[in-house]
Scaffold this motif. Structure first.
Motif, PDB file in Angstrom:
ATOM      1  N   ASN A 162       0.825  -1.201   0.000  1.00 30.27           N
ATOM      2  CA  ASN A 162       0.000   0.000   0.000  1.00 30.27           C
ATOM      3  C   ASN A 162       0.861   1.254   0.000  1.00 30.27           C
ATOM      4  N   LYS A 163       0.318   2.313  -0.585  1.00 30.89           N
ATOM      5  CA  LYS A 163       0.960   3.607  -0.492  1.00 30.89           C
ATOM      6  C   LYS A 163       0.631   4.230   0.877  1.00 30.89           C
ATOM      7  N   VAL A 164       1.484   5.144   1.299  1.00 29.12           N
ATOM      8  CA  VAL A 164       1.289   5.775   2.609  1.00 29.12           C
ATOM      9  C   VAL A 164       1.393   7.285   2.446  1.00 29.12           C
ATOM     10  N   LYS A 165       0.363   7.966   2.900  1.00 36.74           N
ATOM     11  CA  LYS A 165       0.367   9.427   2.941  1.00 36.74           C
ATOM     12  C   LYS A 165       0.759   9.847   4.355  1.00 36.74           C
ATOM     13  N   VAL A 166       1.937  10.434   4.485  1.00 37.09           N
ATOM     14  CA  VAL A 166       2.457  10.850   5.792  1.00 37.09           C
ATOM     15  C   VAL A 166       2.183  12.343   5.955  1.00 37.09           C
ATOM     16  N   THR A 167       1.502  12.691   7.035  1.00 34.80           N
ATOM     17  CA  THR A 167       1.111  14.075   7.278  1.00 34.80           C
ATOM     18  C   THR A 167       1.741  14.577   8.564  1.00 34.80           C
ATOM     19  N   ILE A 168       2.460  15.685   8.479  1.00 38.59           N
ATOM     20  CA  ILE A 168       2.992  16.366   9.652  1.00 38.59           C
ATOM     21  C   ILE A 168       2.026  17.494  10.005  1.00 38.59           C
ATOM     22  N   MET A 169       1.491  17.474  11.216  1.00 39.88           N
ATOM     23  CA  MET A 169       0.511  18.471  11.646  1.00 39.88           C
ATOM     24  C   MET A 169       1.201  19.529  12.516  1.00 39.88           C
ATOM     25  N   PHE A 170       1.129  20.781  12.071  1.00 44.75           N
ATOM     26  CA  PHE A 170       1.712  21.900  12.811  1.00 44.75           C
ATOM     27  C   PHE A 170       0.620  22.608  13.611  1.00 44.75           C
ATOM     28  N   ARG A 171       0.963  23.016  14.798  1.00 43.57           N
ATOM     29  CA  ARG A 171       0.031  23.761  15.657  1.00 43.57           C
ATOM     30  C   ARG A 171       0.735  24.986  16.243  1.00 43.57           C
ATOM     31  N   GLY A 172      -0.028  26.077  16.302  1.00 38.43           N
ATOM     32  CA  GLY A 172       0.495  27.284  16.941  1.00 38.43           C
ATOM     33  C   GLY A 172       1.789  27.766  16.320  1.00 38.43           C
ATOM     34  N   ARG A 173       2.789  27.971  17.158  1.00 37.91           N
ATOM     35  CA  ARG A 173       4.074  28.501  16.708  1.00 37.91           C
ATOM     36  C   ARG A 173       4.874  27.503  15.872  1.00 37.91           C
ATOM     37  N   GLU A 174       4.454  26.246  15.883  1.00 40.68           N
ATOM     38  CA  GLU A 174       5.169  25.259  15.069  1.00 40.68           C
ATOM     39  C   GLU A 174       5.087  25.578  13.579  1.00 40.68           C
ATOM     40  N   GLN A 175       4.085  26.355  13.185  1.00 38.18           N
ATOM     41  CA  GLN A 175       3.928  26.688  11.780  1.00 38.18           C
ATOM     42  C   GLN A 175       5.079  27.545  11.271  1.00 38.18           C
ATOM     43  N   SER A 176       5.771  28.217  12.168  1.00 39.98           N
ATOM     44  CA  SER A 176       6.915  29.046  11.764  1.00 39.98           C
ATOM     45  C   SER A 176       8.192  28.229  11.629  1.00 39.98           C
ATOM     46  N   ARG A 177       8.127  26.911  11.908  1.00 40.37           N
ATOM     47  CA  ARG A 177       9.308  26.043  11.802  1.00 40.37           C
ATOM     48  C   ARG A 177       9.027  24.871  10.862  1.00 40.37           C
ATOM     49  N   PRO A 178       8.748  25.143   9.585  1.00 43.04           N
ATOM     50  CA  PRO A 178       8.449  24.044   8.655  1.00 43.04           C
ATOM     51  C   PRO A 178       9.629  23.110   8.447  1.00 43.04           C
ATOM     52  N   GLU A 179      10.850  23.591   8.733  1.00 45.14           N
ATOM     53  CA  GLU A 179      12.018  22.728   8.535  1.00 45.14           C
ATOM     54  C   GLU A 179      12.004  21.534   9.473  1.00 45.14           C
ATOM     55  N   LEU A 180      11.308  21.661  10.629  1.00 44.93           N
ATOM     56  CA  LEU A 180      11.211  20.531  11.551  1.00 44.93           C
ATOM     57  C   LEU A 180      10.434  19.376  10.904  1.00 44.93           C
ATOM     58  N   GLY A 181       9.341  19.723  10.283  1.00 47.32           N
ATOM     59  CA  GLY A 181       8.551  18.701   9.599  1.00 47.32           C
ATOM     60  C   GLY A 181       9.268  18.122   8.404  1.00 47.32           C
ATOM     61  N   PHE A 182       9.984  18.956   7.664  1.00 42.17           N
ATOM     62  CA  PHE A 182      10.713  18.479   6.488  1.00 42.17           C
ATOM     63  C   PHE A 182      11.789  17.476   6.887  1.00 42.17           C
ATOM     64  N   ARG A 183      12.547  17.798   7.957  1.00 43.71           N
ATOM     65  CA  ARG A 183      13.596  16.883   8.403  1.00 43.71           C
ATOM     66  C   ARG A 183      13.015  15.573   8.925  1.00 43.71           C
ATOM     67  N   LEU A 184      11.852  15.656   9.584  1.00 46.79           N
ATOM     68  CA  LEU A 184      11.219  14.444  10.104  1.00 46.79           C
ATOM     69  C   LEU A 184      10.763  13.534   8.960  1.00 46.79           C
ATOM     70  N   LEU A 185      10.214  14.117   7.917  1.00 42.03           N
ATOM     71  CA  LEU A 185       9.783  13.322   6.766  1.00 42.03           C
ATOM     72  C   LEU A 185      10.972  12.702   6.046  1.00 42.03           C
ATOM     73  N   GLN A 186      12.050  13.447   5.938  1.00 44.13           N
ATOM     74  CA  GLN A 186      13.260  12.891   5.323  1.00 44.13           C
ATOM     75  C   GLN A 186      13.808  11.721   6.132  1.00 44.13           C
ATOM     76  N   LYS A 187      13.806  11.870   7.448  1.00 46.75           N
ATOM     77  CA  LYS A 187      14.285  10.787   8.323  1.00 46.75           C
ATOM     78  C   LYS A 187      13.418   9.541   8.151  1.00 46.75           C
ATOM     79  N   LEU A 188      12.102   9.716   8.099  1.00 49.53           N
ATOM     80  CA  LEU A 188      11.201   8.581   7.933  1.00 49.53           C
ATOM     81  C   LEU A 188      11.431   7.901   6.584  1.00 49.53           C
TER      82      LEU A 188
END
Length: 232
Positions: A162-188
């Motif tokens: 199966n294909k997998v859609k991986v979603t990183i959910m940002f809340r509050g001030r986390e939206q100003s740090r998109p690089e955190l989500g990008f690095r997490l997706l790369q690691k996965l």
């Protein structure tokens, strides 16, 4: 003469007269059309059009464009001659292009043709893979234990094809740090690289960042190849 002529004149007037005479007008109009109306109905509304392939005597046209059993072009022949050739070759005359003028017919073994067509359709359905997209949601500041759990789910989905859609959910001030989500997706993606690959790179979608992983096409053959050396 006048007495005989008057009803005929009144009949034509009734045809365009008021609705109160509608029943009488309808009856006379039907009688005036006679057999012509019946022929018109039978030709235009004679029943539903059949989509079943016509063969042999069910092909009722004066002439056809005939194709031989090996695909050779015989040409336009009368339907009687085409049926005779089919009978002499112990084959069926099958209409393969009814929309053509004249229709195209081919000499073939219709029973064998239907069997092979059913086999091909069954094989096509067997080889057709149903694409299923699973979804896994993560937070950008996920702890290691939760990350391992989510990664296990993603690995299981990919291993199942199966294909997998991986979603990183940002809340509050986390939206100003998109690089955190990008690095997490790369690691996965790096952690499950043996099972799948990045089909859709990480993209920002509102408050979320989305990446799509797809399984390798030859994934199912890998476990068999690794087991054979162990048994020997």
């Amino acid at each position: 003469m006048i007495g005989n002529w008057a009803p005929r004149a009144s009949t034509s007037l009734l045809a365009t007269g008021p609705a109160v005479c509608g029943h009488q007008v309808e009856k006379r109009a039907h009688l005036s059309t006679g057999k012509g109306a019946q022929r018109q109905y039978s030709s235009d509304q004679g029943g539903p059009i059949s989509s079943e392939t016509r063969i042999n005597e069910r092909i009722r046209v004066p002439e056809v464009r005939l194709v031989g059993p090996n695909g050779e072009q015989v040409g336009i022949v009368r339907i009687e001659d085409a049926l005779r050739l089919a009978q002499e070759a112990d084959l069926d005359l099958v209409e393969v292009a009814p929309q053509a003028r004249p229709p195209v017919c081919k000499l073939m073994d219709f029973g064998k043709f239907k069997y092979e067509s059913a086999q091909k359709a069954r094989e096509s359905r067997r080889n057709q893979q149903l694409t299923v997209i699973k979804e896994q949601k993560l937070r950008p500041k996920i702890d290691q234990h939760d990350y391992e759990t989510k990664k296990g789910h993603v690995s299981r989905f990919l291993a199942a094809g199966n294909k997998v859609k991986v979603t990183i959910m940002f809340r509050g001030r986390e939206q100003s740090r998109p690089e955190l989500g990008f690095r997490l997706l790369q690691k996965l993606a790096d952690d499950v690289t043996e099972l799948g690959f990045v089909e859709s790179s990480p993209k920002q979608d509102g408050r979320n960042m989305i990446m799509v992983l797809a399984p390798h096409k030859n994934l199912k053959a890998k476990p068999k190849a690794t087991q054979e050396p162990v048994e020997s």
